[in-house]
Design a protein around this motif. Structure first.
Motif, short mmCIF file in Angstrom:
data_model
loop_
_atom_site.label_atom_id
_atom_site.label_comp_id
_atom_site.label_asym_id
_atom_site.label_seq_id
_atom_site.Cartn_x
_atom_site.Cartn_y
_atom_site.Cartn_z
N ASN D 273 -3.75 7.37 10.99
CA ASN D 273 -4.83 8.02 10.24
C ASN D 273 -4.24 9.22 9.51
OD1 ASN D 273 -7.73 7.43 10.16
ND2 ASN D 273 -7.98 9.60 10.63
N PRO D 274 -4.82 9.61 8.38
CA PRO D 274 -4.28 10.79 7.70
C PRO D 274 -4.51 12.06 8.51
CG PRO D 274 -5.68 9.51 6.22
CD PRO D 274 -5.88 8.96 7.59
N GLY D 348 -2.51 15.29 4.22
CA GLY D 348 -1.25 15.03 3.54
C GLY D 348 -1.49 14.90 2.05
N THR D 349 -0.57 14.19 1.38
CA THR D 349 -0.64 14.15 -0.08
C THR D 349 -1.63 13.10 -0.56
OG1 THR D 349 1.69 14.72 -0.08
CG2 THR D 349 0.76 13.94 -2.15
N LEU D 350 -2.51 13.54 -1.48
CA LEU D 350 -3.40 12.63 -2.16
C LEU D 350 -2.76 12.32 -3.51
CD1 LEU D 350 -6.65 14.49 -1.26
CD2 LEU D 350 -6.44 12.02 -0.99
N ASN D 361 -2.08 6.89 0.45
CA ASN D 361 -1.40 5.60 0.47
C ASN D 361 -0.48 5.42 1.67
OD1 ASN D 361 -2.32 4.17 -2.00
ND2 ASN D 361 -1.66 6.11 -2.92
N THR D 362 -0.11 6.53 2.29
CA THR D 362 0.69 6.40 3.51
C THR D 362 0.36 7.55 4.45
OG1 THR D 362 2.90 6.24 4.41
CG2 THR D 362 2.64 7.66 2.50
N PHE D 363 0.45 7.29 5.74
CA PHE D 363 0.15 8.36 6.68
C PHE D 363 0.75 8.09 8.05
CE2 PHE D 363 -3.24 5.36 7.34
CZ PHE D 363 -3.70 5.08 6.05
N ASN D 364 0.50 9.00 8.97
CA ASN D 364 1.18 8.99 10.26
C ASN D 364 0.42 8.25 11.32
OD1 ASN D 364 3.46 10.51 9.64
ND2 ASN D 364 2.21 12.38 9.61
N SER D 365 1.17 7.91 12.39
CA SER D 365 0.47 7.38 13.56
C SER D 365 0.53 8.40 14.69
CB SER D 365 1.09 6.05 13.98
OG SER D 365 2.48 6.16 14.02
N PHE D 366 -0.54 8.38 15.47
CA PHE D 366 -0.70 9.36 16.54
C PHE D 366 -1.02 8.64 17.84
CE2 PHE D 366 -1.94 11.40 12.63
CZ PHE D 366 -1.45 12.70 12.71
#
Lengths: 332, 250, 291, 396
Positions: D273-274, D348-350, D361-366
């Protein structure tokens, strides 16, 4: 004397409904009044739906808390027939409504032996079952929870692309359906319906096949409501299954009871007043549902004759003072 | 015309009608009398299809009609009135009669909805005939009043008109004189004769002995569900069992 | 899997039973149908969490307070709305519609009062799961089964062994006769509505810790409860209990062995099948008139 | 006749209230919003609306849209698609809004967005379903996550853990079902076997039968793809029925859901999720997010509980940036400018330069451990997985 006995005074009976509907079309002459016009269109289709419920409840005395299911069959039926088979829209609307009438008849055969509360439970169950079929349809034909898109209305290549144009179509539908309703209820069939409502045992004794007429009332009512559903999808272009929850059935019934049962004008007034109520409650934002519930309760408890039943009482009181009017012409 | 053969009706353990065999002669007025609770109305309900007899048969013009639904019995040519008035109260007087004509009208669902020319003709004729029936029972001045607003005696008359409207061969009248004043009773007596003139056979339950003895050709007496006696009014008046039952019963 | 499903079915069935019981009691006492039971359950859950979580009262105290509040609500509903309508001699549909209006008010009212986000109902027990015959279950589930059984038994004794219960049954059977025997019929129907609301509120408090508390918590359970009541025989107290439990089991086993797609369908299919084929239900209750 | 006249009068009166002349188009930039403020999923709509109001205040204090003050025209959809269509028509034809921001419920966006697109009105939706962006409506954008983008990232976690089997539990709503389907496809492509697939309908409260069925298939991991408030009770029931393994979620497990599930039950929920939610402002160490959280807390007196607030804020900020780039508030100019927007959002970046009208378009996993969302990579590197095995006693 004798001539006036026959109820051939259709013209007179239709004056009030048509006058109201024409007045409703006022936004036609106001530039940029698209939203009121859309509401007028929605009111028209609700009038068809609620008139259908009136045939069942107002005339035949049979309760239904599952009419949203017929509304759904009309909307989905017409959309699927048009989308998947490319049939012309007006045709699909009639086919879908006929299908709903058949379903209504099949439901009514066993349901017609149930009375009041248990009939309402059976119709609730029917409504839920249809909803479940829509959201878990075989082969995903209804697009399940996604809702379904369909084209706006067009007849013989003529597109009813604006609310303005659609309004005339809706008006034509209302006139046709109300006339048919008027013909039906003032005929042998309609008298049988009313007789069943008034006293089903006596009706049976008078040679009326009670079950057959209950089935007919259900089927007719389903046809009306389903046709309204078909009108709806080709007005809005999209429906979501949650439009067809029990809430919708309750809304139909509320509109009918608000306006008064067993007449041509009742459903129209009921639909207009409830729609207007909902529209005017919009400004309350978070509180609208709560206030709607309270107003509904107040109307039910304080004016069980319907909003316009209440007005009518006041009117009759005034009219009674002005001079005794001639006795009413019975159930009309 | 109508014959019942050992008709029996039971409710749970109670036998309301016990092996009753009655014959109704065509073009006559047949009376059915007996003390309260003798099973007269139950017997009527059995003929008109409200109850299905547990045993025995009801034969009308050579056909078995026991176990048929009320509307089927009506179509076979038997119509009835009710002890407790069963009018369509919110419909007007004329419409009540029109409902009575229901099985004789030919129009169907679709012709009703589209009001075809033939349906229109039929309706017009039906209204006229219904009005004639109102004249027959002298209710023409109330044609457009709601049925529920009529006086008790007039409601009884309307019930008769409604039943006659289906042009039955046999009419069952369940206590037609109940609640009528003496003047109305006289009119009823005259009305019954006119009904007979129409060629309609009458079977009636009635408590008013003066009326019954004066007009009925035959009488059947029920007591505690059983047929106690039958015969002409004068025979019945002298029957010791009947006298005993009436005196003992009330 | 069977054992686990059985336990789930009993939990669910217990809840349906409590709701169905309310329907049956009301029908028996007043010949009416209330569409508000499910939402009273929701209200009960909200009241329960207010007493238990927000005010920090012990669970049993909260339960008693909740039931009392719900009882009062039920009485008020009968006296303030239903009785008023009945005195006006309206068609029964208005009573049905009035209860639906009240259910809208509750659904929207709790959102205004407690916020629209799902509320957290703290666990009643310190352990989050217990082992029953090698299967881990929620302790609340056991409480749920136990409590609904206790409710049913208590209700049985209340109705058959107490003067008050006898009076209520008499009033339900023949109001006129009961009235002439000196029974306060109006009071007894009021109490019946109160009792039904109380039962629903107990159900609400029992499921709150398992399902979380939100405005539409009771709406589906409420309408499935009808199915339980009809299966057992509408108007029959024992029928409602058995019908509710059967419904819970049917739902769970259909989900487990056939498909979860039919989970919600089964209740309504059963409802309509019983209405059409066996309207008197398993207990042969003759409440449903044939026309 | 009198009666007829009076009826007509009533109808006319009714219309008078309806046909209120459209408001004059003024000096303000009007943004119409339609959120579900009452009804089933309204908690999300309310937070999103709150954040939009906050963002608009901020924008107005800092110069507005090219000097024009922003004015909000807000409507409630009652969480119904039908209402959304009515409201959309009203916003377009009567309020004549310059731009619109739409619901959290993808079903409503799917129904209403085509109207804005047809009218050529600059529109952002806040739902996370893939569906309505597939329709190729040029005026329709999103500043929230697309669930479909999260799938490969989240699915990769399975590989990192060396898991081979999974059970899927999904809701039936568009966002939940479609995402579960994409997951299933992706898993198949990766050689992970889906051993059970169960579902529930909106309104259901009890999932124990489905859980029993999934657990009897004995999967390495369970994926839940549900919308709204279901997550909390679901996780709670999963744990109470004895499931101790890692739960894969289609999106972040929000604070409101943790409350319901309980902190202990919410352990070991992994997702991509972002952004995530926080228990308190101090828990957050991203400055921009922290600033927003504080602002929200100050304005409404409570913490952000769902990520829908983030979606609302991001949306207004992207629109604002577009107006700066365009130098004009005209719809077509804004649409064109949006394709050039690259800003820092809350997650993050939009970046809209790829032309797909999507921001994230891309994001992290937690993974959620002890009430804190830890970056999955960090957790693995720091031996979190071994600690998890030791704690739960699970094999492998």
């Amino acid at each position: 004397m004798q001539k006036s006995l026959a109820n051939n005074s259709l013209g007179k009976k239709l004056i009030a409904p048509i006058a109201i509907l024409l007045a409703l079309g006022m936004p036609l002459y106001v530039r940029g009044a698209e939203y009121p016009l859309m509401l007028a269109c929605i009111i028209q289709l609700y009038v068809v739906a609620v008139s259908g419920l009136d045939i069942l409840f107002g005339y035949c005395g049979q309760i239904s808390l599952g009419h949203a299911a017929f509304y759904a069959i009309g909307a989905y039926g017409s959309a699927i027939l048009h989308n998947n088979f490319g049939l012309p829209i007006l045709f699909t609307m009639f086919v879908a409504a006929t299908l709903a009438a058949l379903v209504g008849a099949v439901l009514a055969i066993p349901a017609s032996k149930l009375v009041f509360h248990f009939l309402s439970l059976a119709t609730v169950a029917f409504g839920e079952i249809v909803y479940q079929f829509i959201v878990h349809s075989p082969g995903g034909i209804t697009k399940d929870f996604n809702g379904i898109f369909s084209a706006r209305l067009s007849i013989f290549g003529f597109e009813f692309s604006t609310y303005r144009l659609w309004y005339y179509f809706g008006l034509a539908c209302v006139i046709v359906f109300l006339t048919a309703k008027y013909f039906l209820v003032h005929s042998k069939t309609g008298r049988a319906f009313t007789a069943i409502r008034e006293n089903s045992h006596a009706a049976n004794g008078m040679g009326i096949n009670v079950r057959k007429y209950k089935v007919m009332a259900f089927a007719t009512s389903a046809f009306y409501t389903a046709f309204a559903g078909a009108m709806y999808i080709h007005l809005v272009g999209y429906v979501h299954p949650d439009t067809f929850l029990r809430k919708q059935s309750v809304l139909f019934l509320t509109m009918l009871l608000f306006g008064g049962t067993g007449s041509l004008t009742g459903p129209i007034l009921g639909v207009i007043s409830v729609e207007l109520l909902i529209e005017s409650l919009r400004v309350l934002q978070d509180y609208q549902g709560f206030v709607y519930g309270i107003l509904l309760l107040i109307v039910i408890v304080a004016l069980p004759g319907g909003l316009f039943g209440g007005f009518k009482n006041v009117w009759n009181l005034l009219a009674g003072r002005l001079g005794k009017r001639r006795g009413g012409a019975g159930a009309c | 015309m109508l014959t019942t053969d050992k008709v029996t009706v039971k409710f749970g353990g109670l036998t309301a009608v016990n092996q009753v065999s009655v014959h109704v002669e065509a073009h006559r007025i047949t009376g059915l009398i007996g003390p309260n609770g003798a099973g007269k109305t139950t017997f009527f309900n059995c003929i008109s299809g409200v109850y299905r007899p547990n045993s025995g048969s009801v034969i009308f013009e050579g056909n078995h009609i026991e176990g048929k639904k009320p509307y089927q019995v009506n179509r076979a040519g038997i119509s009835r009135t009710y002890q407790i008035i069963n009018l369509f109260k919110k419909m007007n007087v004329l419409e009540n009669v029109l409902v009575g004509m229901h099985p004789r009208l030919k129009s169907g669902y679709l012709s009703d909805m589209f009001r075809t020319p033939s349906q229109r003709r039929e309706e017009k004729a039906a209204y006229e005939r219904a009005y004639e029936w109102l004249k027959f029972v002298d209710l023409q001045d109330h044609a457009l009043d709601p049925a529920g607003s009529l006086s008790y005696g007039k409601q009884r008359l309307l019930e008769i008109a409604r039943s006659l409207a289906s042009t039955p061969k046999l009419i069952l009248l369940d206590e037609p004189a109940a609640g009528m004043n003496s003047k109305e009773k006289e009119e009823l007596d005259e009305l019954l004769k006119r009904i007979l003139e129409l060629g309609v056979t009458v079977l009636m339950v009635e408590h008013d002995m003066k009326l019954v003895m004066g007009i009925c050709h035959y009488l059947n007496v029920l007591s505690e569900g059983k047929l106690l006696a039958k015969g002409t009014p004068s025979e019945i008046q002298n029957n010791p069992d009947v006298i005993q039952a009436y005196l003992g019963g009330e | 899997m069977f054992l686990r499903l059985l336990i789930s079915g009993l939990v669910l069935g217990g809840i349906y039973s409590l709701i169905a019981l309310g329907y049956s009691l009301i029908y028996k006492a007043s010949g009416l149908m209330s569409f508000v039971q499910g939402d009273v359950m929701t209200l009960g859950a909200y009241l329960g969490l207010t007493f238990y979580r927000i005010l920090g009262l012990p669970f049993v105290v909260s339960l008693i307070l909740t039931v009392l509040c719900a009882f009062a609500f039920g009485m008020l509903l009968e006296k303030g709305v239903i009785r008023v309508l009945l005195n006006k001699n309206v068609l029964p549909i208005y009573v049905v519609l009035a209860t639906i209006a009240i259910s809208y008010i509750i659904q929207n009212g709790v959102q205004l009062g407690w916020g629209s986000i799902t509320q957290y109902f703290p666990s009643v027990f310190s352990k989050s799961s217990v082992k029953v015959l090698s299967v881990s279950v929620q302790p609340e589930a056991l409480l749920c089964v136990g409590a609904s059984l206790v409710c049913m038994v208590l209700l049985h004794f209340f109705m058959t062994r107490t003067r008050f219960g006898t009076a209520m049954r008499a009033a339900a059977m023949d109001p006129t006769a009961a009235y002439s025997c000196g029974i306060n019929v109006s009071m007894s129907t009021g109490i019946t509505w109160g009792l039904s609301a109380g039962l629903a509120a107990i159900a609400g408090m029992l499921i709150g810790p398992m399902y979380g508390v939100y405005a539409l918590l009771g709406s589906m359970i409420g309408s499935k409860g009808f199915s339980g009541a009809v299966i057992g025989g509408y108007g029959n107290m024992y029928g409602a209990m058995v019908g509710g439990i059967l419904l819970g089991l049917a739902e769970v086993f259909v989900t487990g062995y056939i498909s979860s797609t039919y989970k919600n369908l089964i209740a309504y299919i059963l409802l309509i099948t019983f209405l059409f084929l066996k309207p008197t239900g398993l207990f042969n209750e003759r409440a449903i008139q044939d026309d | 006749m009198k009666k007829v006249l009076s009826l007509v009068l009533v109808a006319l009166l009714a219309l008078a209230t309806l046909a209120i002349p459209a408001m004059a188009e003024g000096e303000t930039f009007r943004i119409g919003t339609y959120f579900g403020i009452t009804g089933g999923n309204s908690a999300y709509g309310i937070e999103c609306r709150n954040a939009v109001r906050l963002a608009v205040d901020y924008v107005n204090q800092n110069g507005g849209f090219n000097g024009q003050k922003v004015e909000l025209v807000e409507y409630d959809t009652q969480c119904s698609a039908e209402e959304a269509v009515k409201v959309a028509t009203k916003l377009i034809t009567e309020d004549k809004v310059d731009a619109a921001i739409g619901s959290m419920n993808s079903g409503e966006v799917l129904a209403a967005a085509p109207y804005f697109n047809e009218a050529g009105i600059y529109h952002f939706g806040c739902g996370t379903a893939a569906s309505w962006m597939k329709e190729d409506w040029p005026y329709v954008f999103r500043a929230a996550m697309n669930n479909a983008f999260a799938v490969p990232i989240a699915a990769n976690l399975m590989v990192d853990l060396g898991y081979k089997t999974i059970a899927i539990f999904n809701g039936q709503e568009e966002a939940a079902l479609a995402t579960a389907n994409i997951f299933e496809e992706t898993f198949k492509g990766m050689g992970i076997e889906v051993v059970a697939r169960e579902s529930y309908d909106a309104g259901d409260t009890d999932y124990s039968a489905q859980i029993t069925k999934m657990m009897s298939a004995n999967p390495d991991c369970i994926l839940i793809s549900v919308i709204g408030e279901t997550g909390g009770p679901l996780v709670r029931q999963l744990r109470q029925n004895g499931y101790t393994g890692i739960i894969l979620n289609k999106e972040s497990f929000m604070d409101s859901q943790i409350e319901i599930a309980g902190a202990e039950a919410s352990n070991y929920i992994a997702f991509a999720n972002p952004y995530v939610t926080y228990k308190s402002v101090d828990d957050c160490d991203i400055p921009y997010m922290k600033e927003f959280l504080q602002r929200y807390l100050d304005a409404y007196g409570q913490m952000v509980k769902t990520d829908s607030a983030y979606r609302g804020w991001d949306t207004v900020m992207v629109m604002w940036e577009a107006s700066k780039i365009a130098g004009s508030n005209e719809s077509n100019a804004l649409v064109e400018a949006t394709h050039k927007v690259v800003i820092e959002g809350l997650g993050g970046t939009l970046d809209y330069t790829s032309g797909n009208r999507e921001g994230y378009n891309t994001f992290n996993s937690f993974i959620l451990v002890n009430g804190k969302n830890v970056l999955f990579k960090t957790w693995l590197e720091e031996g979190g997985y071994e600690a998890y095995l030791a704690e739960t006693g699970n094999a492998k």
